[in-house]
Each structure stands twice: as C-alpha cells, then as structure tokens.
Enzyme design. Structure first.
Site, PDB file in Angstrom:
ATOM      1  N   THR A 151       0.771  -1.158  -0.058  1.00 43.54           N
ATOM      2  CA  THR A 151      -0.023   0.038   0.035  1.00 43.54           C
ATOM      3  C   THR A 151       1.033   1.298   0.080  1.00 43.54           C
ATOM      4  O   THR A 151       1.875   1.215   0.697  1.00 43.54           O
ATOM      5  CB  THR A 151      -0.941   0.182   1.236  1.00 43.54           C
ATOM      6  OG1 THR A 151      -0.139   0.234   2.401  1.00 43.54           O
ATOM      7  CG2 THR A 151      -1.723  -1.115   1.406  1.00 43.54           C
ATOM      8  N   GLY A 152       0.422   2.118  -0.602  1.00 47.69           N
ATOM      9  CA  GLY A 152       1.232   3.232  -0.805  1.00 47.69           C
ATOM     10  C   GLY A 152       2.541   3.017  -1.629  1.00 47.69           C
ATOM     11  O   GLY A 152       3.678   3.955  -1.467  1.00 47.69           O
ATOM     12  N   GLY A 153       2.392   2.090  -2.446  1.00 50.38           N
ATOM     13  CA  GLY A 153       3.606   1.485  -3.355  1.00 50.38           C
ATOM     14  C   GLY A 153       4.051   2.686  -4.499  1.00 50.38           C
ATOM     15  O   GLY A 153       4.784   2.503  -5.432  1.00 50.38           O
TER      16      GLY A 153
ATOM     17  N   SER B  53       4.857   5.948  -4.305  1.00 49.46           N
ATOM     18  CA  SER B  53       6.055   6.769  -4.273  1.00 49.46           C
ATOM     19  C   SER B  53       6.578   6.670  -2.825  1.00 49.46           C
ATOM     20  O   SER B  53       6.361   5.951  -2.100  1.00 49.46           O
ATOM     21  CB  SER B  53       5.311   8.405  -4.441  1.00 49.46           C
ATOM     22  OG  SER B  53       4.357   8.510  -3.134  1.00 49.46           O
TER      23      SER B  53
ATOM     24  N   SER C 118       7.288   4.808  12.778  1.00 44.65           N
ATOM     25  CA  SER C 118       7.961   5.881  12.663  1.00 44.65           C
ATOM     26  C   SER C 118       8.553   6.243  13.971  1.00 44.65           C
ATOM     27  O   SER C 118       8.371   5.923  14.914  1.00 44.65           O
ATOM     28  CB  SER C 118       6.905   7.055  12.439  1.00 44.65           C
ATOM     29  OG  SER C 118       7.522   8.468  12.517  1.00 44.65           O
TER      30      SER C 118
ATOM     31  N   TYR D 256       0.123  11.979  15.160  1.00 46.48           N
ATOM     32  CA  TYR D 256       1.052  11.080  14.345  1.00 46.48           C
ATOM     33  C   TYR D 256       1.691  10.069  14.995  1.00 46.48           C
ATOM     34  O   TYR D 256       1.622   8.756  14.613  1.00 46.48           O
ATOM     35  CB  TYR D 256       1.766  11.905  13.239  1.00 46.48           C
ATOM     36  CG  TYR D 256       2.500  11.047  12.182  1.00 46.48           C
ATOM     37  CD1 TYR D 256       1.766  10.564  11.105  1.00 46.48           C
ATOM     38  CD2 TYR D 256       3.974  10.854  12.379  1.00 46.48           C
ATOM     39  CE1 TYR D 256       2.607   9.615  10.228  1.00 46.48           C
ATOM     40  CE2 TYR D 256       4.774  10.136  11.452  1.00 46.48           C
ATOM     41  CZ  TYR D 256       4.038   9.384  10.455  1.00 46.48           C
ATOM     42  OH  TYR D 256       4.819   8.786   9.616  1.00 46.48           O
TER      43      TYR D 256
END
Length: 250
Positions: A12-14, A16, A137, A150
């Site tokens: 997923t989000g592949g 960028s 993160s 976040y």
C-alpha cells in the site's frame, strides 16, 4: 539475487516514497504483485518503472471496500499472496491546541485504521507462513513538536506487529514493523517551500548520527529481509532503520 523469487506481494502506498522504494527492491529480488495508491499519475508512473511484474490498483486505504477489492483483484491476477506491506500513511502537523476532531479522525484513519483493515482484508488471500510488514515511525519514540497525533498512531502500529503476530500464530504468518527516521521522500514537498528543501534536508542530515537522511532503498532492503525466509525466526519485532536517530541522537 532472487530472495523473493515468484513471491506475490502487495504494497500500500507503493506509488511513491518509501512504498515505491520497497516495490523496487522487491522487484529486484524477483517478486511480483500489486502496488496500491490513490494518485493516478504517480501510480501510472510507478507501474511503468516496475514493469510487467507489478500491477497498479487505485484504492483508498481508509475505505474497507477498496482494500477488499484490491486484494481480491491481486489474488485473481497472481494467485495467493505471500507478502503484504502496510505502508500507506501520512502526517497532519499541529498541536493538541490546534487540531480538531476532523484532523484526529483523518490521522487515525490514514495511519491506524488503514493498517488494521489492510491486514484483515489480506488474510483470506494470504498463504500460511507469509509475511506482513508494517511501517512505523521514529515519531512514535521521540516527541517532536506538533506530531502528537501522528506519533500516537504510529506507536499503535508498532504494537500491532506484536498483537497481530500473536493472533496469527496458528497460520504461521509473521508480522513485523520497520520504523524509519527522516527519509528522503516527496513528503518534503508538501511541508517545505521548494527553495528551502535542500537546506532542510541538510539540517536533518546534521541531526542524524549516521550523517545523512534515509533513502527509500534503505527501507526497501530491510523490507526484503523481512519478506524473505532469512527472517523466518523474527515475529512481532520492530527494526529501527533510522540512522541511529531514535537512540543515539542528542
């Protein structure tokens, strides 16, 4: 090398940033599968660079029906899925005094809800013994100004690696999490004026014990390890791929 030869992968989000860096490294190791994203232009560009081994699927990871469709489509094209990377996410900058309910919901939907339902939607199509890779993160460990929401969402993602691994023991599906630090992605373009980007990157590099900011390929190479049989004894683990930022930076 072909550590992922013929493994079917979904990222997923592949389209960028870190997600595309992972997709490139997977392709280099012989994988095939799908990248998922919302931006058609970057999806098309990423798919062209990856070649025939990967398909691009337009989907919103905050919508469960979109995720279910994307995994069904991947399985119909390639067969059962071996590796899932729940990478999609993003930050909304602001303090507890500034961010309201809509900001809260958007942040949690994009960074936490999406991960939970990415994994859930994938399970009917996954091979037993597969690998699921979550993306955390450094903000989950260090309280940066205006990153409370976040960071909290990513801290929960890090716990998901432990909880999901426990949930999936009977299927021998391993769930691990990669925690990046500052990484050179298009996110800089969203938050920093164009004329200041290089100076900001240089500033971040100076704060990194290793002396540079991360590259998507740094995360991609770690994801290859977690996707491959080389990490078969690893589950519920967090790998800090942050240039020493979490524990060594002053």
């Amino acid at each position: 090398m072909n550590r992922l030869n013929e493994k079917v992968t979904v990222i997923t989000g592949g389209n960028s940033g870190i997600g595309f860096g992972i997709a490139e490294e997977f392709k280099n190791e012989g994988a095939k599968g799908a990248i998922i994203g919302r931006n058609k232009a970057t999806l098309d560009d990423a798919a062209a660079k990856l070649g025939d081994s990967f398909i691009a699927i337009s989907a919103d990871v905050t919508k469960v029906a979109d995720l279910q469709r994307a995994f069904k489509q991947t399985a119909e094209r390639f067969g059962k899925i071996d590796v899932v990377v729940a990478n999609a996410g993003g930050g909304i900058i602001g303090t507890v005094a500034d961010l309201g309910e809509a900001d809260y919901d958007r942040t949690m939907d994009l960074n936490l809800k999406s991960v939970y339902f990415t994994v859930q939607a994938a399970l009917p199509y996954m091979n037993d013994g597969g690998s699921i890779i979550l993306i955390g993160s450094n903000a989950a460990h260090r309280a940066y100004p205006s990153f409370s929401l976040y960071g909290a969402a990513k801290a929960a993602v890090i716990f998901f690696a432990k909880g999901f691994s426990n949930d999936l023991l009977s299927r021998k599906i391993r769930v691990n999490v990669i925690t990046p630090g500052t990484t050179d992605t298009p996110a800089f373009d969203k938050f920093v004026p164009a004329e200041q980007i290089e100076a900001v990157k240089s500033h971040f590099a100076d704060t990194m014990p290793i002396g540079r900011i991360g590259q998507p390929s740094d995360i991609g190479k770690t994801a290859v390890f977690l996707a491959s049989d080389d990490s078969s004894f690893l589950l519920g683990a967090e790998l800090l791929v942050d240039g020493g930022l979490t524990y060594l930076a002053k």
